[in-house]
Design a protein around this motif. Structure first.
Motif, PDB file in Angstrom:
ATOM      1  N   ALA A  84       0.844  -1.194   0.000  1.00  0.00           N
ATOM      2  CA  ALA A  84       0.000   0.000   0.000  1.00  0.00           C
ATOM      3  C   ALA A  84       0.879   1.243   0.000  1.00  0.00           C
ATOM      4  O   ALA A  84       1.989   1.239   0.539  1.00  0.00           O
ATOM      5  CB  ALA A  84      -0.903   0.001   1.219  1.00  0.00           C
ATOM      6  N   ILE A 128      -1.691   6.302   1.939  1.00  0.00           N
ATOM      7  CA  ILE A 128      -2.957   5.625   2.220  1.00  0.00           C
ATOM      8  C   ILE A 128      -2.905   4.927   3.572  1.00  0.00           C
ATOM      9  O   ILE A 128      -3.861   4.954   4.350  1.00  0.00           O
ATOM     10  CB  ILE A 128      -3.292   4.662   1.061  1.00  0.00           C
ATOM     11  CG1 ILE A 128      -3.662   5.506  -0.168  1.00  0.00           C
ATOM     12  CG2 ILE A 128      -4.405   3.698   1.433  1.00  0.00           C
ATOM     13  CD1 ILE A 128      -3.976   4.735  -1.417  1.00  0.00           C
ATOM     14  N   LEU A 181      -5.229   5.753   7.429  1.00  0.00           N
ATOM     15  CA  LEU A 181      -5.919   4.863   8.367  1.00  0.00           C
ATOM     16  C   LEU A 181      -5.732   5.340   9.799  1.00  0.00           C
ATOM     17  O   LEU A 181      -6.673   5.362  10.600  1.00  0.00           O
ATOM     18  CB  LEU A 181      -5.400   3.430   8.234  1.00  0.00           C
ATOM     19  CG  LEU A 181      -5.645   2.754   6.889  1.00  0.00           C
ATOM     20  CD1 LEU A 181      -5.078   1.340   6.900  1.00  0.00           C
ATOM     21  CD2 LEU A 181      -7.136   2.724   6.569  1.00  0.00           C
ATOM     22  N   THR A 237      -7.217  -0.694  -5.218  1.00  0.00           N
ATOM     23  CA  THR A 237      -6.347  -1.674  -4.560  1.00  0.00           C
ATOM     24  C   THR A 237      -5.082  -1.951  -5.365  1.00  0.00           C
ATOM     25  O   THR A 237      -3.980  -2.008  -4.812  1.00  0.00           O
ATOM     26  CB  THR A 237      -7.125  -2.989  -4.319  1.00  0.00           C
ATOM     27  OG1 THR A 237      -8.363  -2.687  -3.674  1.00  0.00           O
ATOM     28  CG2 THR A 237      -6.327  -3.949  -3.468  1.00  0.00           C
ATOM     29  N   ALA A 285      -3.950   1.154  -2.723  1.00  0.00           N
ATOM     30  CA  ALA A 285      -4.737   0.965  -1.502  1.00  0.00           C
ATOM     31  C   ALA A 285      -4.478  -0.411  -0.897  1.00  0.00           C
ATOM     32  O   ALA A 285      -3.815  -1.255  -1.500  1.00  0.00           O
ATOM     33  CB  ALA A 285      -6.217   1.140  -1.808  1.00  0.00           C
ATOM     34  N   GLN A 298      -9.138   5.350   2.884  1.00  0.00           N
ATOM     35  CA  GLN A 298      -8.231   4.947   1.814  1.00  0.00           C
ATOM     36  C   GLN A 298      -8.589   5.657   0.506  1.00  0.00           C
ATOM     37  O   GLN A 298      -7.715   6.158  -0.211  1.00  0.00           O
ATOM     38  CB  GLN A 298      -8.296   3.428   1.590  1.00  0.00           C
ATOM     39  CG  GLN A 298      -7.751   2.601   2.742  1.00  0.00           C
ATOM     40  CD  GLN A 298      -7.859   1.109   2.449  1.00  0.00           C
ATOM     41  OE1 GLN A 298      -7.300   0.630   1.470  1.00  0.00           O
ATOM     42  NE2 GLN A 298      -8.574   0.386   3.290  1.00  0.00           N
ATOM     43  N   TYR A 328      -6.670   8.511  -1.656  1.00  0.00           N
ATOM     44  CA  TYR A 328      -6.329   8.082  -3.012  1.00  0.00           C
ATOM     45  C   TYR A 328      -6.667   9.151  -4.052  1.00  0.00           C
ATOM     46  O   TYR A 328      -5.882   9.422  -4.969  1.00  0.00           O
ATOM     47  CB  TYR A 328      -7.090   6.789  -3.304  1.00  0.00           C
ATOM     48  CG  TYR A 328      -6.811   6.111  -4.623  1.00  0.00           C
ATOM     49  CD1 TYR A 328      -5.553   5.577  -4.922  1.00  0.00           C
ATOM     50  CD2 TYR A 328      -7.816   5.969  -5.575  1.00  0.00           C
ATOM     51  CE1 TYR A 328      -5.321   4.921  -6.130  1.00  0.00           C
ATOM     52  CE2 TYR A 328      -7.585   5.312  -6.771  1.00  0.00           C
ATOM     53  CZ  TYR A 328      -6.339   4.791  -7.050  1.00  0.00           C
ATOM     54  OH  TYR A 328      -6.107   4.150  -8.241  1.00  0.00           O
TER      55      TYR A 328
END
Lengths: 338, 338, 338, 338
Positions: free
Chosen positions: A11, A15, A19, A202, A206, A243, A247
């Motif tokens: 990741a 990102i 969190l 992703t 991510a 996330q 992004y």
């Protein structure tokens, strides 16, 4: 030197940091937190119109829930025969839709054309005995790394409208396409007639954040229901929202995609005569023959064969996080095959 | 003072830190990474026998995929009428199973007894015209905060075997139950005949990490298929695995659960005569009447009413992260109602 | 002169008479009557081994219920791209199976070969990301009027076994195939590895009587459940049973099929150079060009165009009930095109 | 003396004769024949407004297809806990709807009241986490032989409208209800807010003929699709249509139902103090205790026990075809128990 897929990448630090930033205090569950609410705003701004955003745990979930919301159980989804929804989701679209049928269509570089779509509709719309064409699904970029331009999107959108098909885009690598084209996300979606977009994050930085971007607001309630029922309404939705906010805010998504695309371009150039398809995003398809592939592997390169067995073709995927020394080494290897 | 649910809590620092730790380098996707592999070992050790572990994005997914793997579409799942699978998952078990039926049974504190299960089976197993009882599902702890002891589990397991039911446990708050009982997780599961456990971590410190613990290894392949098809096989599986490893390693899961349970015990004591049910985990059910609830809310407490409208009953859930000053304040408020 | 389909034919007098014969007195419902019980015996005799028979209301139901009983929701059914299950059942196999996928394969005269099946399996069995090949379904006779010989059936059966596929035969025109080949029904089914047969009677003389013949007795319970759940366990089952008993007793089924086949043979001969495919059963495929077809229609013949639009091809189906003067007239018309 | 169910009766001679009458010549398949077309007219006349009629093979199919056309997969169907759709269809409504939930409600004589419906809606409509109440289904006559009057239907219709529920009637014994009430079929259906009726004929004189009467014409296309997909669009539809035409033409349906009702009334009178519920149609519920039931059986009477085991209760169903000597004998037996 791992070029198997961009899904092996870690990741992005930005990102991961996001969190922690949302972890300070309690927050409302099930998408009622401030970050989840902000997502709708952020994506509405990004797409230059009101949209509704639904985060889910995987691209498979995004594609399947989006398609199920526009395809009745007796409906047909027109897609390319190499599409991810057709080949790589273990029948998830059939599961979520209650048994809809995928109608497979051919086309260069895994791309669909309005003509092919029109033919597929005509072949399948035969009244009560056949399924009913209900949706068109394309991948942007395609499974062969190709891109649809805004003009191509608009042409497909026109055909979709003519044939009464909802128009869905599997955007697992949407960022890579936008980064190459330099156009507005709106030009690749609703302005061209797209109703639903699976917006992937992703593969491009991510941890686990995919989302359905819904341009047809009438579908929002049904998508919400199908998401809950599929177990994709997350209890602590803020972590997915955070996330996605990180992004798209400050253009991180395009920065990371551009990095990957540029490294792929370099590899494509190095492959020269062995390049099987133009490099338009972060995927490089090469065809140096079985011997060539063996040499690359002997030198430590890791990647997937592609195409029919024995075709001597392979796919290299470059992620945003690819180390420059690996790319440099791979460039040398590819050049040495010429 | 938010006592609405433990799902409003942030993630535990240890678990957040674990995400960074696995983010250093590329790793194989779709659960083929080292951490995902290690999960099977860690849970096999925890449960004192070989198990297979399947991470998914939500408790709803864990419950539904587990149940679908043991219930044919024409099967019936026996559960309590207040069960999460019956009331709070928008029909997800019906969706994943292809239309199985939930047979609802009553019982004190949302608990099932072998007698009630036996009756429900008898009532519903009437040959080809009725559905076929196929699974028993209980919640540990229950939706009313009650716990099944190892002896109770074994009795239910015996009845399940007698009636040819697979035995599933919804363990969204399994940690809280184990923390209270102080027994081995094995005693609450396979030693008592449990085939499948939805093992929750999200409510007790994770970001998003739920998992199916499969004791009946013959079911593993089907669960794997249903997980993929439901969009719950994560691309970057290591991030879910890392959360769960941090959760069970070094006893973090029991430490956090015990914290929450202890604070709940304190509140229950304070409630005194207004306590509606014994406090066995981190849920406190009080019945101070409409006026009492109004007073609590006026003083800043936030929680859900429970039971039928107008019953004057409420649920307080204490999370591992609850601030001690909030608990202290709530204790005072509850005491003042006496 | 109607040659559109054998499904336009009336019911045979023997079969209509059988309905009256079972209508004298009350009888147990839901297949517990004497005639339904006798069906299992009659078909066990006909197929020279113990079978279980399940009557349903349509060929679509027979195919779909049979296939659903051997295909998990994540399974794939290999079939010809012109198969009735693929083109003419509005997705019923997908519905009954809970979303299985039909994998379409090409082949002359709508026939499959072991090689093509093997290729399709290899292409689709790619682990957890793809569906799992689970069943092979062929039509006997095919949608192009061709027949599989016992040797061909056995070869497909061998491939099915090798690839772990259940083997299903759509026998909407099974009688026509048996009548031509003159072999035992057993040679075309279980002796060659067939697990399940949709045995049609409606097109060849019944009012509405289709049945699943189940050679794999372990599947019987599941088929019974799926039939009930699909609304195909008939309340007054004796009326379906009586039709099927009259159909197979005294060889009526083969007598009617042979009549139809013979008339088709005559028409095929008359078509001469315009015959597109050999006439093996009661279907005649001709290709006299657009002008030829127009002439036939102008002379009062009614039939379906076949193949891609503008191909100048058509299908003539001859039923057991076709009037000899119509066949004679059609013969003349076809001869006049030469 | 068989009083187990009206589904043991043979077919009425008029209906059997109708089959021969339509068997003279070829006819278009799949409901495109003249008799199928005439059905829509005949039922539109019968119900005094334009309706669309869909024949299917069983009452289970009629109920399930009708309900699936008005209930999304995440929807709830409110029905009585003894309803046929809940207890006797092996989960067919769940299957056809893609996993909807049946919400079970109690009530005397298997009847629902607006109050109970309203409570069930309130209990279940709790936003995204619960299923969404979507349909109300009642049985006319009920599983306990009771009848809803036009006034009661209208009250339920009003509640359905208020709660945004589609309103479905399972009319397996609709004829018996109309025969007793003497009102117009319209008064028991669309005039009271009913959207869809499962109109049964099989129990009351047909061989196999059930039909969905659709008052909400916007649903017709979806019902047609679901019928085809369920294998209930019959190839030779004229034979089902012919049964239904004979059934409703010249009032045969009401004549047969009235016969059955009258014989039931006689038995009810004979039962006297042992009558458990008023006799409103052709079902008689008696409660003479275990000894009484044993005496009846010893004397040759055949019937089902009803209610919980050991309740000493039984159901006698009288069909249109019951022999008068049997009814007379049964009357004597019942009288002898007093």
């Amino acid at each position: 030197m791992n070029f198997r897929s961009d899904n092996t990448a870690p990741a992005a630090p930005e990102i991961l940091a996001a969190l922690s930033a949302v972890n300070e205090a309690p927050a409302a569950p099930y998408g009622e937190d401030p970050w989840s609410h902000k997502l709708n705003e952020a994506f509405s701004a990004l797409f230059e119109r009101e949209v509704r955003v639904f985060t889910v745990a995987s691209g498979t979930a995004a594609n399947s829930i989006a398609l199920a919301s526009v395809t009745p159980p007796w409906g047909a989804i027109i897609c390319h025969e190499e599409a991810h929804i057709a080949c790589d989701e273990c029948g998830a679209p059939e599961f979520f839709s209650g048994g809809a049928k995928l109608v497979l269509v051919g086309g260069e570089a895994a791309k669909l054309t309005p003509e092919r779509v029109s033919e597929a509709v005509a072949r399948n719309a035969r009244g009560i005995h056949s399924v009913q064409p209900a949706a068109l699904s394309i991948s942007q970029a395609t499974e062969r790394g190709a891109i649809y331009t805004p003009v191509e999107i608009a042409a497909l959108g026109k055909e979709a409208k003519r044939s009464k098909l909802a128009f869905h885009v599997d955007g697992a690598r949407f960022a890579n396409a936008v980064a190459t084209l330099g156009c507005s996300p709106a030009d690749l979606t609703w302005r061209g007639g797209v109703d639903l977009l699976s917006f992937g994050a992703t593969k491009n930085g991510a941890l686990a954040a995919e989302t359905i971007v819904c341009f047809d607001l009438d579908r929002a309630e049904e998508i919400a229901r199908r998401r809950k029922r599929g177990g994709h309404l997350l209890c602590k939705g803020r972590f997915a929202a955070a996330q996605l906010l990180a992004y798209v805010e400050n253009g991180l998504w395009l920065k990371l995609a551009a990095q990957a695309n540029e490294m792929a371009r370099v590899l494509g150039e190095a492959a020269g005569p062995h390049l099987a398809l133009p490099v338009e995003t972060n995927q490089v398809f090469i065809k140096p023959g079985a011997d060539g592939l063996a040499k690359l592997r002997a030198a430590g390169a890791d990647f997937y064969d592609w195409g029919p067995p024995g075709s001597g073709e392979a796919r290299l995927v470059v992620s945003w996080s690819q180390r420059s020394e690996d790319v440099e080494a791979m460039r040398g290897l590819l050049a040495s095959l010429r």
